[in-house]
Motif scaffolding. Structure first.
Motif, PDB file in Angstrom:
ATOM      1  N   ILE A  66       0.840  -1.204   0.000  1.00 26.56           N
ATOM      2  CA  ILE A  66       0.000   0.000   0.000  1.00 26.56           C
ATOM      3  C   ILE A  66       0.873   1.253   0.000  1.00 26.56           C
ATOM      4  CG2 ILE A  66      -1.654   1.350   1.367  1.00 26.56           C
ATOM      5  CD1 ILE A  66      -2.858  -1.402   2.242  1.00 26.56           C
ATOM      6  N   LEU A  67       1.920   1.250   0.828  1.00 27.73           N
ATOM      7  CA  LEU A  67       2.829   2.403   0.878  1.00 27.73           C
ATOM      8  C   LEU A  67       3.537   2.622  -0.449  1.00 27.73           C
ATOM      9  CD1 LEU A  67       4.668   2.334   4.326  1.00 27.73           C
ATOM     10  CD2 LEU A  67       3.194   4.124   3.428  1.00 27.73           C
ATOM     11  N   MET A  68       3.956   1.550  -1.091  1.00 34.11           N
ATOM     12  CA  MET A  68       4.664   1.693  -2.355  1.00 34.11           C
ATOM     13  C   MET A  68       3.757   2.316  -3.411  1.00 34.11           C
ATOM     14  SD  MET A  68       6.814  -1.074  -4.581  1.00 34.11           S
ATOM     15  CE  MET A  68       5.418  -2.108  -4.935  1.00 34.11           C
ATOM     16  N   ILE A  69       2.549   1.792  -3.514  1.00 34.87           N
ATOM     17  CA  ILE A  69       1.614   2.314  -4.516  1.00 34.87           C
ATOM     18  C   ILE A  69       1.236   3.765  -4.220  1.00 34.87           C
ATOM     19  CG2 ILE A  69      -0.733   2.068  -5.445  1.00 34.87           C
ATOM     20  CD1 ILE A  69      -0.330  -1.013  -5.020  1.00 34.87           C
ATOM     21  N   SER A  70       0.882   4.047  -2.959  1.00 33.16           N
ATOM     22  CA  SER A  70       0.472   5.418  -2.621  1.00 33.16           C
ATOM     23  C   SER A  70       1.638   6.395  -2.723  1.00 33.16           C
ATOM     24  CB  SER A  70      -0.169   5.459  -1.234  1.00 33.16           C
ATOM     25  OG  SER A  70       0.741   5.019  -0.252  1.00 33.16           O
ATOM     26  N   SER A  71       2.842   5.955  -2.396  1.00 32.66           N
ATOM     27  CA  SER A  71       4.012   6.833  -2.502  1.00 32.66           C
ATOM     28  C   SER A  71       4.326   7.161  -3.957  1.00 32.66           C
ATOM     29  CB  SER A  71       5.230   6.172  -1.853  1.00 32.66           C
ATOM     30  OG  SER A  71       5.027   5.982  -0.484  1.00 32.66           O
ATOM     31  N   LEU A  72       4.220   6.159  -4.821  1.00 33.57           N
ATOM     32  CA  LEU A  72       4.453   6.405  -6.246  1.00 33.57           C
ATOM     33  C   LEU A  72       3.419   7.373  -6.806  1.00 33.57           C
ATOM     34  CD1 LEU A  72       5.369   2.822  -7.482  1.00 33.57           C
ATOM     35  CD2 LEU A  72       6.860   4.831  -7.483  1.00 33.57           C
ATOM     36  N   ILE A  73       2.161   7.155  -6.453  1.00 34.89           N
ATOM     37  CA  ILE A  73       1.101   8.055  -6.928  1.00 34.89           C
ATOM     38  C   ILE A  73       1.350   9.476  -6.427  1.00 34.89           C
ATOM     39  CG2 ILE A  73      -1.363   8.619  -6.703  1.00 34.89           C
ATOM     40  CD1 ILE A  73      -1.869   5.539  -6.713  1.00 34.89           C
ATOM     41  N   ALA A  74       1.640   9.620  -5.129  1.00 29.44           N
ATOM     42  CA  ALA A  74       1.886  10.956  -4.562  1.00 29.44           C
ATOM     43  C   ALA A  74       3.085  11.622  -5.218  1.00 29.44           C
ATOM     44  CB  ALA A  74       2.100  10.844  -3.054  1.00 29.44           C
ATOM     45  N   MET A  75       4.127  10.849  -5.477  1.00 31.97           N
ATOM     46  CA  MET A  75       5.325  11.429  -6.082  1.00 31.97           C
ATOM     47  C   MET A  75       5.043  11.938  -7.491  1.00 31.97           C
ATOM     48  SD  MET A  75       8.233  12.080  -4.986  1.00 31.97           S
ATOM     49  CE  MET A  75       9.914  12.364  -5.455  1.00 31.97           C
ATOM     50  N   PHE A  76       4.244  11.207  -8.256  1.00 27.64           N
ATOM     51  CA  PHE A  76       3.921  11.669  -9.603  1.00 27.64           C
ATOM     52  C   PHE A  76       2.927  12.825  -9.592  1.00 27.64           C
ATOM     53  CE2 PHE A  76       5.912   7.668 -10.799  1.00 27.64           C
ATOM     54  CZ  PHE A  76       6.734   8.115 -11.839  1.00 27.64           C
ATOM     55  N   VAL A  77       2.033  12.844  -8.610  1.00 23.03           N
ATOM     56  CA  VAL A  77       1.095  13.960  -8.496  1.00 23.03           C
ATOM     57  C   VAL A  77       1.858  15.251  -8.157  1.00 23.03           C
ATOM     58  CG1 VAL A  77      -0.769  14.911  -7.069  1.00 23.03           C
ATOM     59  CG2 VAL A  77      -0.926  12.567  -7.924  1.00 23.03           C
ATOM     60  N   PHE A  78       2.848  15.134  -7.285  1.00 24.65           N
ATOM     61  CA  PHE A  78       3.632  16.298  -6.866  1.00 24.65           C
ATOM     62  C   PHE A  78       5.006  16.330  -7.532  1.00 24.65           C
ATOM     63  CE2 PHE A  78       0.709  15.423  -3.317  1.00 24.65           C
ATOM     64  CZ  PHE A  78       0.033  16.631  -3.307  1.00 24.65           C
ATOM     65  N   LYS A  79       5.066  15.908  -8.778  1.00 23.92           N
ATOM     66  CA  LYS A  79       6.330  15.792  -9.506  1.00 23.92           C
ATOM     67  C   LYS A  79       7.087  17.123  -9.569  1.00 23.92           C
ATOM     68  CE  LYS A  79       8.246  13.932 -13.733  1.00 23.92           C
ATOM     69  NZ  LYS A  79       7.967  13.226 -14.980  1.00 23.92           N
ATOM     70  N   HIS A  80       6.370  18.223  -9.673  1.00 26.41           N
ATOM     71  CA  HIS A  80       7.029  19.529  -9.791  1.00 26.41           C
ATOM     72  C   HIS A  80       7.576  20.012  -8.452  1.00 26.41           C
ATOM     73  CE1 HIS A  80       5.870  19.771 -13.922  1.00 26.41           C
ATOM     74  NE2 HIS A  80       4.609  19.525 -13.597  1.00 26.41           N
ATOM     75  N   GLN A  81       7.155  19.398  -7.374  1.00 30.17           N
ATOM     76  CA  GLN A  81       7.676  19.717  -6.038  1.00 30.17           C
ATOM     77  C   GLN A  81       8.281  18.461  -5.428  1.00 30.17           C
ATOM     78  OE1 GLN A  81       3.834  20.476  -4.913  1.00 30.17           O
ATOM     79  NE2 GLN A  81       3.748  22.586  -5.636  1.00 30.17           N
ATOM     80  N   ALA A  82       9.021  17.708  -6.231  1.00 24.77           N
ATOM     81  CA  ALA A  82       9.493  16.370  -5.851  1.00 24.77           C
ATOM     82  C   ALA A  82      10.330  16.372  -4.583  1.00 24.77           C
ATOM     83  CB  ALA A  82      10.272  15.746  -7.001  1.00 24.77           C
ATOM     84  N   GLU A  83      11.190  17.360  -4.421  1.00 22.47           N
ATOM     85  CA  GLU A  83      12.074  17.359  -3.247  1.00 22.47           C
ATOM     86  C   GLU A  83      11.301  17.488  -1.949  1.00 22.47           C
ATOM     87  OE1 GLU A  83      15.403  20.023  -3.668  1.00 22.47           O
ATOM     88  OE2 GLU A  83      15.636  19.426  -5.759  1.00 22.47           O
ATOM     89  N   SER A  84      10.435  18.487  -1.864  1.00 21.84           N
ATOM     90  CA  SER A  84       9.676  18.667  -0.625  1.00 21.84           C
ATOM     91  C   SER A  84       8.634  17.565  -0.448  1.00 21.84           C
ATOM     92  CB  SER A  84       9.022  20.045  -0.582  1.00 21.84           C
ATOM     93  OG  SER A  84       8.141  20.219  -1.665  1.00 21.84           O
ATOM     94  N   ALA A  85       8.041  17.112  -1.538  1.00 22.27           N
ATOM     95  CA  ALA A  85       7.048  16.034  -1.452  1.00 22.27           C
ATOM     96  C   ALA A  85       7.694  14.749  -0.942  1.00 22.27           C
ATOM     97  CB  ALA A  85       6.399  15.803  -2.808  1.00 22.27           C
ATOM     98  N   SER A  86       8.887  14.449  -1.425  1.00 24.82           N
ATOM     99  CA  SER A  86       9.538  13.203  -1.011  1.00 24.82           C
ATOM    100  C   SER A  86       9.851  13.205   0.479  1.00 24.82           C
ATOM    101  CB  SER A  86      10.807  12.957  -1.824  1.00 24.82           C
ATOM    102  OG  SER A  86      11.761  13.969  -1.597  1.00 24.82           O
TER     103      SER A  86
END
Length: 120
Positions: A66-86
């Motif tokens: 669940i974490l892997m899938i949700s983390s990947l989705i969140a990372m692509f949703v916030f791709k333009h703010q990848a550093e702070s999102a990660s």
């Protein structure tokens, strides 16, 4: 930079999936202080040790996926703010990892008494 952050973001979920898959069927052979799900309740005896690993293993396997899938989705949703999102995503992963201790300890408490004997 995005690929590096993405790979770092997957470390915790992949670790949870790996250890979860291993522990749900194979607890570490001996009770030890170096490797495994080590709490005072889980280390009472071989039965509590194996129960804790099986329970935590299933929990980590499901949580890791669940974490892997949700983390990947969140990372692509916030791709333009990848550093702070990660950073926020990793803190969330760590929180889930720590929270997984509580249901495991509760299951141990429900199934075993203070001396580590199976409840009837």
């Amino acid at each position: 930079m995005f690929v590096f952050l993405l790979s770092m973001l997957l470390l915790i979920p992949l670790t949870m999936i790996g250890f979860g898959a291993l522990w749900k069927n194979h607890a570490p052979k001996d009770i030890n202080v170096l490797y495994g799900y080590r709490t005072s309740r889980s280390m009472k005896n071989k039965e509590t040790w194996e129960f804790a690993h099986k329970y935590c293993g299933r929990l980590w396997l499901v949580s890791g996926i669940i974490l892997m899938i949700s983390s990947l989705i969140a990372m692509f949703v916030f791709k333009h703010q990848a550093e702070s999102a990660s950073i926020w995503i990793i803190w969330g992963q760590i929180l889930i990892l720590i929270i997984s201790i509580f249901p495991t300890e509760l299951a141990l408490k429900r199934n075993f008494d203070e001396q580590g004997n199976l409840r009837k």
